[in-house]
Structures are given as structure tokens and as C-alpha cells.
Design a protein around this motif. Structure first.
Motif, mmCIF file in Angstrom:
data_model
loop_
_atom_site.group_PDB
_atom_site.id
_atom_site.type_symbol
_atom_site.label_atom_id
_atom_site.label_comp_id
_atom_site.label_asym_id
_atom_site.label_seq_id
_atom_site.Cartn_x
_atom_site.Cartn_y
_atom_site.Cartn_z
ATOM 1 N N LEU A 62 1.846 7.573 -20.448
ATOM 2 C CA LEU A 62 1.801 9.030 -20.334
ATOM 3 C C LEU A 62 1.653 9.497 -18.886
ATOM 4 O O LEU A 62 1.807 10.688 -18.605
ATOM 5 C CB LEU A 62 0.650 9.587 -21.176
ATOM 6 C CG LEU A 62 0.683 9.213 -22.655
ATOM 7 C CD1 LEU A 62 -0.557 9.749 -23.359
ATOM 8 C CD2 LEU A 62 1.949 9.726 -23.311
ATOM 9 N N SER A 63 1.370 8.592 -17.990
ATOM 10 C CA SER A 63 1.189 8.929 -16.587
ATOM 11 C C SER A 63 2.462 9.541 -16.011
ATOM 12 O O SER A 63 3.569 9.103 -16.325
ATOM 13 C CB SER A 63 0.816 7.668 -15.803
ATOM 14 O OG SER A 63 0.596 7.974 -14.457
ATOM 15 N N GLY A 64 2.292 10.567 -15.188
ATOM 16 C CA GLY A 64 3.435 11.182 -14.525
ATOM 17 C C GLY A 64 4.065 12.332 -15.283
ATOM 18 O O GLY A 64 5.064 12.881 -14.835
ATOM 19 N N GLN A 65 3.500 12.702 -16.420
ATOM 20 C CA GLN A 65 4.054 13.825 -17.190
ATOM 21 C C GLN A 65 2.935 14.528 -17.947
ATOM 22 O O GLN A 65 1.893 13.957 -18.205
ATOM 23 C CB GLN A 65 5.109 13.329 -18.170
ATOM 24 C CG GLN A 65 4.580 12.340 -19.196
ATOM 25 C CD GLN A 65 5.683 11.691 -19.998
ATOM 26 O OE1 GLN A 65 6.679 12.317 -20.320
ATOM 27 N NE2 GLN A 65 5.517 10.417 -20.312
ATOM 28 N N THR A 66 3.168 15.773 -18.286
ATOM 29 C CA THR A 66 2.223 16.501 -19.117
ATOM 30 C C THR A 66 2.341 15.963 -20.535
ATOM 31 O O THR A 66 3.444 15.701 -21.014
ATOM 32 C CB THR A 66 2.530 18.007 -19.098
ATOM 33 O OG1 THR A 66 2.412 18.473 -17.756
ATOM 34 C CG2 THR A 66 1.582 18.789 -19.986
ATOM 35 N N SER A 67 1.205 15.787 -21.199
ATOM 36 C CA SER A 67 1.190 15.261 -22.566
ATOM 37 C C SER A 67 0.382 16.172 -23.471
ATOM 38 O O SER A 67 -0.623 16.733 -23.055
ATOM 39 C CB SER A 67 0.549 13.871 -22.596
ATOM 40 O OG SER A 67 1.239 12.993 -21.752
ATOM 41 N N GLY A 101 -2.763 16.273 -18.039
ATOM 42 C CA GLY A 101 -1.841 16.382 -16.913
ATOM 43 C C GLY A 101 -1.189 15.059 -16.573
ATOM 44 O O GLY A 101 -1.458 14.023 -17.190
ATOM 45 N N GLU A 102 -0.371 15.120 -15.551
ATOM 46 C CA GLU A 102 0.360 13.948 -15.089
ATOM 47 C C GLU A 102 -0.579 12.823 -14.650
ATOM 48 O O GLU A 102 -0.211 11.656 -14.646
ATOM 49 C CB GLU A 102 1.278 14.335 -13.921
ATOM 50 C CG GLU A 102 2.366 15.320 -14.309
ATOM 51 C CD GLU A 102 1.934 16.801 -14.241
ATOM 52 O OE1 GLU A 102 0.759 17.089 -13.907
ATOM 53 O OE2 GLU A 102 2.777 17.650 -14.544
ATOM 54 N N ASP A 103 -1.805 13.186 -14.284
ATOM 55 C CA ASP A 103 -2.806 12.231 -13.819
ATOM 56 C C ASP A 103 -3.668 11.665 -14.947
ATOM 57 O O ASP A 103 -4.655 10.978 -14.702
ATOM 58 C CB ASP A 103 -3.701 12.891 -12.775
ATOM 59 C CG ASP A 103 -4.363 14.167 -13.301
ATOM 60 O OD1 ASP A 103 -4.150 14.548 -14.473
ATOM 61 O OD2 ASP A 103 -5.097 14.800 -12.507
#
Length: 154
Positions: free
Chosen positions: A54-59, A140-142
């Protein structure tokens, strides 16, 4: 925070309905500012998904059960959000103690295309909360939780 993340956070309360708190346990939940827990799940298409994927994108992670009336009321709106933003945002529905055949039948009956992971236990659910569904986490992406929608909040 990206425009898309802000838009999802703004719209999700409109999609939500009153939630259930299904037992006498405290309604503990991960909160905004915390990192998503580490998990590995098998999705309905057979793929494996981990927290790190899921890193690097909104989930948007939705914890649900098709036997929950509040979940059934919220799922059409979550499907609509997925239809609108599913290419930009990762939507994941994770069941709480429900079999794949039960979810598949419900999805087919309601023409849902949301990706889901059937969990027959509370193992994954318990990483997020102790009681109450539906629960919606926007990360978030983080991998940091930006917003949580739970029975106490709605």
C-alpha cells in the motif's frame, strides 16, 4: 496530503451510516497518526496483499461483514467511491469472520466490484480494532492513518 486524499477524507463521512458496537468490549481502534499494522491477506482474485504493497498511494481499508445491517447500508456508497476513485486510490474490504462463499454471493447479488479479502477469524480485524463495524481507515502514501471512521465517530 494530495488533493485526492483530501477529497476522500471529505467525502467518506457522507458515505457513512450509524455503526454498530457489537459487544461489551471497549471500542479500541487505531487512530489518526498511527501507522497501518503489518498484515498479509489473500484477495478475492487470489493475489496476496501486504501492508507494504500500500506504500506510495492513498488507501481506504474497510472492515465489514455482510451480516451487519450498517455495513450493508454503507457498502453501496463505498462501491460508488471505488467506482469514482478506484484507479487512483487502493480500496480494500476486509471481512470480519465471514467466508469467501458468503461474501461472493452477496457481492454478486449486489453487483459489487470492490476487492475484498474474506477472513473467517478476527485475526486481521483485531490488528485494527476490538469491536464495531463498519470501520473505515484512510491511509496516506506513507502508510500513516489520516482518518478513521468508527462507531463512536459516526
Amino acid at each position: 496530503m494530495s488533493f485526492l486524499s483530501k477529497a476522500i477524507i471529505a467525502v467518506l463521512p457522507l458515505l457513512s451510516v450509524a455503526c454498530i458496537n457489537d459487544n461489551d468490549e471497549p471500542a479500541w481502534s487505531l487512530t489518526s497518526g498511527e501507522r497501518l499494522p503489518q498484515f498479509t491477506i489473500t484477495m478475492n482474485d487470489g493475489s496476496t496483499l501486504t501492508t507494504d504493497d500500500l506504500s506510495g498511494q492513498t488507501s481506504v481499508i474497510v472492515l465489514f461483514s455482510t451480516s451487519c445491517s450498517d455495513c450493508r447500508a454503507a457498502l453501496p456508497d463505498i462501491q460508488a467511491a471505488y467506482d469514482g476513485w478506484g484507479n487512483e486510490v487502493k480500496f480494500i474490504c476486509i471481512s470480519r469472520e465471514e467466508s469467501a462463499p458468503a461474501i461472493e454471493a452477496y457481492w454478486e447479488e449486489n453487483h459489487y466490484t470492490l476487492p475484498y479479502s474474506a477472513q473467517t477469524t478476527r485475526k486481521i480485524y483485531s490488528l485494527f480494532a476490538t469491536s464495531g463495524i463498519p470501520r473505515i481507515y484512510v491511509a496516506g502514501e506513507d502508510l500513516i492513518i489520516k482518518e478513521v471512521y468508527s462507531p463512536e465517530d459516526l
